[in-house]
Scaffold this active site. Structure first.
Site, mmCIF file in Angstrom:
data_model
loop_
_atom_site.group_PDB
_atom_site.id
_atom_site.type_symbol
_atom_site.label_atom_id
_atom_site.label_comp_id
_atom_site.label_asym_id
_atom_site.label_seq_id
_atom_site.Cartn_x
_atom_site.Cartn_y
_atom_site.Cartn_z
ATOM 1 N N GLY A 114 0.810 -1.353 0.356
ATOM 2 C CA GLY A 114 0.017 0.025 -0.070
ATOM 3 C C GLY A 114 0.796 1.530 0.092
ATOM 4 O O GLY A 114 0.219 2.377 0.464
ATOM 5 N N ALA A 115 2.186 1.318 -0.520
ATOM 6 C CA ALA A 115 2.982 2.443 -0.396
ATOM 7 C C ALA A 115 3.260 2.990 -1.826
ATOM 8 O O ALA A 115 4.162 3.866 -1.866
ATOM 9 C CB ALA A 115 4.267 1.822 0.235
ATOM 10 N N LEU A 117 3.805 1.603 -4.752
ATOM 11 C CA LEU A 117 4.645 0.676 -5.754
ATOM 12 C C LEU A 117 4.249 -0.234 -6.123
ATOM 13 O O LEU A 117 4.927 -1.333 -6.735
ATOM 14 C CB LEU A 117 6.144 0.371 -4.664
ATOM 15 N N SER A 119 2.208 -3.001 -4.966
ATOM 16 C CA SER A 119 2.656 -4.558 -4.480
ATOM 17 C C SER A 119 1.194 -5.233 -4.845
ATOM 18 O O SER A 119 1.403 -6.448 -5.250
ATOM 19 C CB SER A 119 2.559 -4.364 -2.917
ATOM 20 N N ALA A 121 -1.033 -5.095 -7.153
ATOM 21 C CA ALA A 121 -0.664 -5.547 -8.803
ATOM 22 C C ALA A 121 0.351 -6.644 -9.057
ATOM 23 O O ALA A 121 -0.205 -7.438 -9.776
ATOM 24 C CB ALA A 121 -0.573 -4.150 -9.704
ATOM 25 N N ASP A 164 -1.622 0.091 -13.109
ATOM 26 C CA ASP A 164 -0.588 -0.696 -12.122
ATOM 27 C C ASP A 164 -0.592 -2.145 -12.857
ATOM 28 O O ASP A 164 0.773 -2.724 -12.835
ATOM 29 C CB ASP A 164 -1.245 -1.184 -10.926
HETATM 30 O O1 PMV Z 1 -0.862 3.498 -4.793
HETATM 31 P P1 PMV Z 1 -1.318 2.488 -5.997
HETATM 32 O O2 PMV Z 1 0.007 1.903 -6.183
HETATM 33 O O3 PMV Z 1 -2.413 1.652 -5.614
HETATM 34 O O4 PMV Z 1 -1.602 3.475 -6.994
HETATM 35 C C1 PMV Z 1 -2.883 4.141 -7.272
HETATM 36 C C2 PMV Z 1 -3.023 4.779 -8.400
HETATM 37 C C3 PMV Z 1 -4.484 5.589 -8.502
HETATM 38 O O5 PMV Z 1 -4.415 6.324 -9.658
HETATM 39 C C4 PMV Z 1 -4.675 6.552 -7.366
HETATM 40 C C5 PMV Z 1 -5.550 4.863 -8.724
HETATM 41 C C6 PMV Z 1 -5.713 3.773 -9.875
HETATM 42 O O6 PMV Z 1 -6.241 2.583 -9.830
HETATM 43 O O7 PMV Z 1 -4.932 4.186 -10.853
#
Ligand code: PMV
Length: 340
Positions: A114-115, A117, A119, A121, A164
């Site tokens: 959840g940071a 990067l 994870s 996906a 992602d």
């Molecule tokens: O924090 P992450 O790796 O889940 O990225 C989220 C990216 C968003 O654009 C905020 C949401 C998405 O699904 O694209």
């Protein structure tokens, strides 16, 4: 036993705006999630995650997915991580037309949860690839990306873009706009990541931006401007041979990409998705002479990405209060890797 790995990613540009149809450019990095899958002769699923994180926290549990794991991270994060694995199992069963298939699954990840990067996906992509192959039903990379997107969408209640999952499946730098996903060329980017040890709640942060958009018409302009930054940035990543960026050398192109990342961070900040620790890391990188820096992913906490070919940003981040870990991230040319 079948084993697959898939990379995490940083967003060079475009997170949040991508949810509303603007393009985004994530870039895969050599931090991977590895998923081992062994078919069972019943329909149970058993998951053990030996290391779902960097040093900041560790998740260790084993047993049926109904058991409450014994962990030292917020239960919501573990539930989210388990949700992605369950969703990946469902996609693999569906792809192989084996609704009752059972699995023993082991997840090892170098990507903090959840940071920002990617994870979830990476775990979803590697999980779908390993589980389908274990059932003797290997599927092409595009289908893995598509099924991983559907799995993420289910867990995130429809609030997911393809960015992602496509990036983790195919590797390299990619451009995603709605359903249009493609790989693009990119110079060898000197990416440095700073991690504050925390995490953001993607669903909540996406909902916050949506609320802002509904309340203030001009927040729509901010989203549109982020789209313009992405459209400008991609010209420096993968220059049109006839266009102005083609006359620049690689260093000049990377400098311009950095400036655009700074611009992108400012707009994300205005949409309320940055945090004090993310801003401190961004400023530490800028003051250390990075070409540019921004938060990556949903925000709220987690990681920033900076561009700096020198050791200065890495050193500065290591001395920045609020930064728990800093590392250089090589671009991952490969997406999903079939290991066994
Ligand atoms: O924090 P992450 O790796 O889940 O990225 C989220 C990216 C968003 O654009 C905020 C949401 C998405 O699904 O694209």
């Amino acid at each position: 036993m079948t084993v697959s790995s898939a990379p995490g990613k940083v967003y060079l540009f475009g997170e949040h705006a991508v949810v509303y149809g603007e393009p985004a450019v994530p870039c895969a990095i050599e931090r991977r999630a590895t998923v081992r899958v062994e078919a069972r002769d019943d329909d149970h699923v058993r998951v053990s995650a030996t290391d779902l994180s960097l040093d900041g926290f560790t998740v260790e549990y084993a047993g049926s997915t109904d058991d409450r794991p014994d962990v030292d991270v917020p239960a919501s994060l573990v539930e989210a991580a388990m949700g992605y694995i369950d969703a990946a199992v469902e996609q693999a069963r569906d792809a192989a037309d084996a609704p009752d298939a059972g699995f023993d699954i082991t997840v090892e990840s170098e990507i903090p949860l959840g940071a920002g990067l990617g994870s979830s996906a990476a775990v979803t992509v590697a999980g779908i690839d390993a589980a389908t192959r274990e059932l003797g039903h290997a599927i092409p990379i595009e289908e893995i990306a598509d099924r991983a997107y559907r799995a993420e969408s289910n867990v995130q209640e429809g609030q997911a873009s393809r960015a992602d999952t496509f990036c983790s499946a195919v590797g390299g730098a990619v451009r995603v706009e709605g359903d249009d996903c493609r790989r693009i060329d990119a110079p060898d980017l000197p990416i440095v990541v700073g991690f504050d040890g925390g995490a953001g709640d993607t669903g909540e942060l996406v909902a916050g931006v949506r609320a802002l958009k509904e309340q203030y018409g001009f927040a729509n302009d901010t989203i549109g401007t982020i789209g313009d930054i992405v459209r400008t940035g991609e010209r420096y990543l993968d220059p049109d041979p006839e266009g102005p960026a083609a006359t620049l050398d690689e260093t000049e192109r990377i400098e311009e990409i950095g400036r655009l990342m700074d611009f992108n961070h400012g707009l994300l900040e205005s949409l309320g998705v940055s945090s004090r620790s993310l801003d401190s890391m961004v400023w530490a990188a800028r003051e250390a002479g990075a070409h540019g820096a921004k938060l990556t992913g949903a925000g709220g906490g987690g990681c920033i990405a900076a561009l700096d070919p020198t050791p200065e940003t890495l050193t500065a981040l290591r001395f920045t209060p609020g930064c728990e870990e800093a590392f250089r991230a090589e671009l991952a040319a490969d997406g999903v890797r079939r290991l066994e």
